[in-house]
Write a protein that holds these residues in place. Structure first.
Motif, PDB file in Angstrom:
ATOM      1  N   TRP A  53       1.166  -0.537  -3.211  1.00 28.97           N
ATOM      2  CA  TRP A  53       0.860  -1.439  -4.313  1.00 28.97           C
ATOM      3  C   TRP A  53      -0.205  -2.473  -3.944  1.00 28.97           C
ATOM      4  O   TRP A  53      -0.536  -3.329  -4.754  1.00 28.97           O
ATOM      5  CB  TRP A  53       2.127  -2.150  -4.798  1.00 28.97           C
ATOM      6  CG  TRP A  53       3.095  -1.232  -5.501  1.00 28.97           C
ATOM      7  CD1 TRP A  53       2.876  -0.528  -6.647  1.00 28.97           C
ATOM      8  CD2 TRP A  53       4.425  -0.920  -5.094  1.00 28.97           C
ATOM      9  NE1 TRP A  53       3.990   0.199  -6.980  1.00 28.97           N
ATOM     10  CE2 TRP A  53       4.958  -0.022  -6.055  1.00 28.97           C
ATOM     11  CE3 TRP A  53       5.229  -1.317  -4.019  1.00 28.97           C
ATOM     12  CZ2 TRP A  53       6.256   0.487  -5.967  1.00 28.97           C
ATOM     13  CZ3 TRP A  53       6.511  -0.812  -3.930  1.00 28.97           C
ATOM     14  CH2 TRP A  53       7.017   0.084  -4.896  1.00 28.97           C
ATOM     15  N   GLU A  55      -0.200  -5.038  -1.799  1.00 28.89           N
ATOM     16  CA  GLU A  55       0.193  -6.430  -1.568  1.00 28.89           C
ATOM     17  C   GLU A  55      -0.253  -6.923  -0.193  1.00 28.89           C
ATOM     18  O   GLU A  55      -0.303  -6.154   0.774  1.00 28.89           O
ATOM     19  CB  GLU A  55       1.714  -6.600  -1.654  1.00 28.89           C
ATOM     20  CG  GLU A  55       2.367  -6.054  -2.893  1.00 28.89           C
ATOM     21  CD  GLU A  55       2.988  -4.707  -2.637  1.00 28.89           C
ATOM     22  OE1 GLU A  55       4.058  -4.452  -3.213  1.00 28.89           O
ATOM     23  OE2 GLU A  55       2.415  -3.925  -1.863  1.00 28.89           O
ATOM     24  N   ASN A  85      -7.453  -7.612  -0.912  1.00 30.48           N
ATOM     25  CA  ASN A  85      -6.313  -7.859  -0.026  1.00 30.48           C
ATOM     26  C   ASN A  85      -6.479  -7.140   1.307  1.00 30.48           C
ATOM     27  O   ASN A  85      -6.077  -7.662   2.361  1.00 30.48           O
ATOM     28  CB  ASN A  85      -5.015  -7.426  -0.703  1.00 30.48           C
ATOM     29  CG  ASN A  85      -4.604  -8.366  -1.822  1.00 30.48           C
ATOM     30  OD1 ASN A  85      -5.103  -9.487  -1.915  1.00 30.48           O
ATOM     31  ND2 ASN A  85      -3.706  -7.914  -2.685  1.00 30.48           N
TER      32      ASN A  85
END
Length: 285
Positions: A53, A55, A85
Motif C-alpha cells: 500500500w 506506507e 514515500n
C-alpha cells in the motif's frame, strides 16, 4: 557475475498480514537464505511492488530487512508502490532528471538499466515520453555494450488474462529502442508472481514468484486469483557466453539425500540418509 533477483515483496506495516501471510517474515527468510547460500553474489535486484500500500512504515520495514543483506541491493518501483514515500525512505536511490526512479549502472557483466514503470492509480505500467526519451539516450550511448534491463511490468502478454490486462501498456514504444541497441541480453521483470521464461521478439526474459503470495496459473479467468504456492528468488549467473537463471524456493524443507545406487531401492523416507550439510556454500567462479 552472480546476481540475485528478488521481486514483489509486498510489505505491509507490522503486525499486519497480507492474504493471511507475513510479508516481512518471508522477506527476512529470503535475506537470510541469500546470505547463507550466495554471499558471493555481486548484487540483489528487487523488481518492484516493494510494499503493498506504499506506507512509510512499510518502507521502513523494507529497509530494515534489506540492510541485513551481505551485498548491495537495487530497488525499482511497481504499481503497488508510492514514489514519494519510497524516496523518503531510500533517498540515496538514483533518479533521472525528472525524478523517476530509473538509472543505468556499469557492472562487470555489462550495463544494467533499471526502469520506473509506475503510473500512480494504475495497476498497469507505462513509460511516458520523458522516460522513453531517457531510455533512448541511455541505450544509444551503450550501443555495442551488453545490456540487461530491469522493470516491474511485463512488456508482453503471457497467457494469464488478468495479468496481461495490467502489463506494460505501451510496450510497442519500448521494443524499437531495445532492438536498436542490438546487444540487449536479458529482460528481468516482476509483477506476475510466477516463474516464467521465454523470449519476446528474440529477446530473452524471465520473471519469478514473489516473496509473499503468488498468482494462480489459470488461462481462462479474467480476474487475478491468488495462491500460497512457495516463494522463491532467482540466482542468475551472467557469463560472456550465457545467462543462466536458477530458482531457489527458499522455504522448501523437503528431504535432501544422496542419489546413489545404495539409496535407489529406498521405499520410505527413513531409508534415505539426509545430506550432512545441504546448505554448504561453494563460491561461484
Amino acid at each position: 557475475m552472480k546476481l540475485i533477483h528478488l521481486t514483489d515483496t509486498h510489505l505491509v506495516p507490522a503486525p499486519r498480514r497480507l492474504f493471511a501471510l507475513d510479508p516481512r517474515a518471508r522477506l527476512t527468510a529470503a535475506v537470510a537464505d541469500v546470505n547463507r547460500r550466495h554471499a558471493d553474489a555481486a548484487m540483489v535486484a528487487v523488481t518492484g511492488d516493494l510494499t503493498h500500500w506504499g506506507e512509510p512504515g512499510a518502507y521502513a520495514d523494507l529497509r530494515d530487512a534489506l540492510d541485513q543483506l551481505a551485498m548491495p541491493y537495487r530497488l525499482i518501483l511497481g504499481n503497488h508502490d508510492d514514489r514519494a514515500n519510497f524516496l523518503a525512505a531510500f533517498p540515496e536511490s538514483p533518479t533521472d532528471s525528472q525524478g523517476f526512479v530509473q538509472w543505468a549502472e556499469e557492472t562487470e557483466a555489462g550495463l544494467f538499466v533499471f526502469l520506473d514503470t509506475l503510473i500512480p492509480g494504475s495497476d498497469g505500467g507505462r513509460l511516458c515520453e520523458a522516460r522513453l526519451a531517457w531510455l533512448e539516450e541511455t541505450l544509444a550511448a551503450a550501443k555495442g555494450q551488453p545490456v540487461y534491463l530491469f522493470l516491474h511490468h511485463a512488456p508482453l502478454d503471457l497467457g494469464i488474462p488478468g495479468m496481461d490486462a495490467i502489463r506494460l501498456q505501451n510496450a510497442d514504444a519500448l521494443l524499437p529502442l531495445l532492438q536498436a541497441q542490438g546487444h540487449l541480453r536479458h529482460i528481468f521483470f516482476g509483477h506476475i508472481h510466477r516463474t516464467i521464461a521465454g523470449s519476446w521478439h528474440g529477446i530473452p526474459y524471465s520473471t519469478l514468484p514473489g516473496t509473499n503470495h503468488q498468482v494462480l496459473l489459470q488461462f481462462h479467468r479474467k480476474d487475478v486469483p491468488g495462491s500460497h504456492e512457495p516463494p522463491a528468488y532467482g540466482v542468475v549467473l551472467l557469463r560472456p557466453d550465457a545467462v543462466v537463471m536458477h530458482v531457489q524456493a527458499y522455504l522448501d524443507d523437503s528431504p535432501r539425500f544422496e542419489m546413489t545406487e545404495a539409496t535407489e531401492p529406498a521405499q520410505s523416507l527413513a531409508e534415505l540418509p539426509a545430506l550432512e550439510d545441504p546448505l554448504e556454500v561453494v563460491a561461484t567462479p
